[in-house]
Motif scaffolding. Structure first.
Motif, PDB file in Angstrom:
ATOM      1  N   THR A  55       0.577  -1.202   0.231  1.00 53.93           N
ATOM      2  CA  THR A  55       0.273   0.212   0.114  1.00 53.93           C
ATOM      3  C   THR A  55       0.635   1.064  -0.367  1.00 53.93           C
ATOM      4  O   THR A  55       0.404   2.091  -0.713  1.00 53.93           O
ATOM      5  N   HIS A 114       0.705   4.273  -2.529  1.00 51.01           N
ATOM      6  CA  HIS A 114       0.684   5.691  -2.744  1.00 51.01           C
ATOM      7  C   HIS A 114       1.940   6.413  -2.919  1.00 51.01           C
ATOM      8  O   HIS A 114       1.662   7.756  -3.674  1.00 51.01           O
ATOM      9  N   GLU A 124      -4.340   6.175  -5.261  1.00 49.59           N
ATOM     10  CA  GLU A 124      -4.888   5.810  -3.919  1.00 49.59           C
ATOM     11  C   GLU A 124      -5.647   5.025  -4.130  1.00 49.59           C
ATOM     12  O   GLU A 124      -6.386   4.131  -5.240  1.00 49.59           O
ATOM     13  N   ASP A 125      -7.001   5.142  -3.021  1.00 49.61           N
ATOM     14  CA  ASP A 125      -8.562   4.494  -2.511  1.00 49.61           C
ATOM     15  C   ASP A 125      -7.740   3.140  -2.660  1.00 49.61           C
ATOM     16  O   ASP A 125      -8.510   1.779  -3.760  1.00 49.61           O
ATOM     17  N   ALA A 168      -5.945  -0.668  -7.138  1.00 49.76           N
ATOM     18  CA  ALA A 168      -5.416   1.229  -6.384  1.00 49.76           C
ATOM     19  C   ALA A 168      -5.632   1.832  -8.080  1.00 49.76           C
ATOM     20  O   ALA A 168      -6.132   1.641  -8.676  1.00 49.76           O
ATOM     21  N   THR A 202      -4.224   8.740  -8.853  1.00 47.52           N
ATOM     22  CA  THR A 202      -4.877  10.050  -8.822  1.00 47.52           C
ATOM     23  C   THR A 202      -5.082  10.987  -9.679  1.00 47.52           C
ATOM     24  O   THR A 202      -4.436  10.857 -10.347  1.00 47.52           O
TER      25      THR A 202
END
Length: 244
Positions: free
Chosen positions: A143, A147, A152-153, A234, A237
């Motif tokens: 994770t 990032h 994200e998510d 994921a 962004t």
């Protein structure tokens, strides 16, 4: 391969809607690619190993839609996709941060990245070494990597609870025997050959394996935080400067 069906069960639960064009990096022999080609309007699989590419090309052609090319991701230039997939790829790449940055560059802002990787470094064994893995991953570490690459998510599912542990033990036993013969091969050669190992040679055998794994796919859903592998989704962004 039973492990493939266990993994795909988790992949299927994370496939997003609202996607048109899909890139699969390192599509191997096309087992997942054929299913993605059926679901999405525009599927492109890329596979650098010529032997695996030939098999994948035939499998995807058989479903009547989608394409497979024998090339590397960097050869696509600045082309971007709604979703980029890389199943059992990241662990083969020495610089995984650089690889994720490259993957991010292929995802449209707001688009999706879907990955699978082997789980937990403390489970690194003879099979990992045999097939050219540099590492395994834990959810928190992966994770953080995502990032840092501008995603994200992040959503993580485990796969392989139950049967996966048995299969992993068998693979490690096989790996110990084969490592002596593979001592003179490079990690690149081991990686290239990894996608050809234990692949079913025909539809009937593949269907039989799928039926045999049905109970274990339900079992792994009951234990979503246990398993030998991770499947991760994921979103890139929408701020295109993130992760740069």
């Amino acid at each position: 391969m039973p492990n493939t069906w266990l993994r795909y069960d988790a992949i299927a639960r994370l496939l997003p809607d609202g996607v048109t064009d899909v890139l699969e990096i390192g599509c191997g022999q096309g087992a997942v690619g054929a299913r993605l080609a059926l679901r999405y309007d525009d599927y492109l699989g890329i596979e650098p190993d010529e032997t695996s590419y030939t098999v994948a090309s035939g499998r995807v052609a058989a479903v009547g839609r989608g394409r497979v090319k024998n090339l590397m991701a960097k050869e696509l230039g600045d082309q971007q996709f709604d979703m980029v997939c890389a199943f059992e790829v990241l662990e083969h790449l020495e610089d995984d941060r650089a690889a994720l940055a490259e993957f991010a560059g292929k995802v449209k802002p707001g688009g999706w990245l879907l990955l699978s990787v082997p789980a937990y470094q403390d489970r690194f064994g003879a099979w990992d070494e045999l097939v050219g893995h540099f590492r395994r991953y834990d959810p928190a570490g992966l994770t953080e990597l995502l990032h840092s690459a501008g995603f994200e998510d992040v959503e993580v599912l485990h796969c392989g609870a139950g049967l996966g542990f048995v299969l992993e033990g068998i693979r490690n036993a096989i790996g110990k025997r084969r490592l002596a013969r593979a001592a003179d091969t490079s990690i690149e050669e081991r990686t290239a050959g990894s996608g050809r190992l234990f692949q079913p040679s025909g539809r009937l055998r593949g269907a039989a394996i799928r039926l045999g794994t049905d109970p274990f796919r339900f079992l792994q859903r009951a234990f979503p935080e246990k398993g030998t592998g991770l499947v991760v989704r994921a979103r890139r962004t929408k701020d295109t400067t993130a992760g740069a």
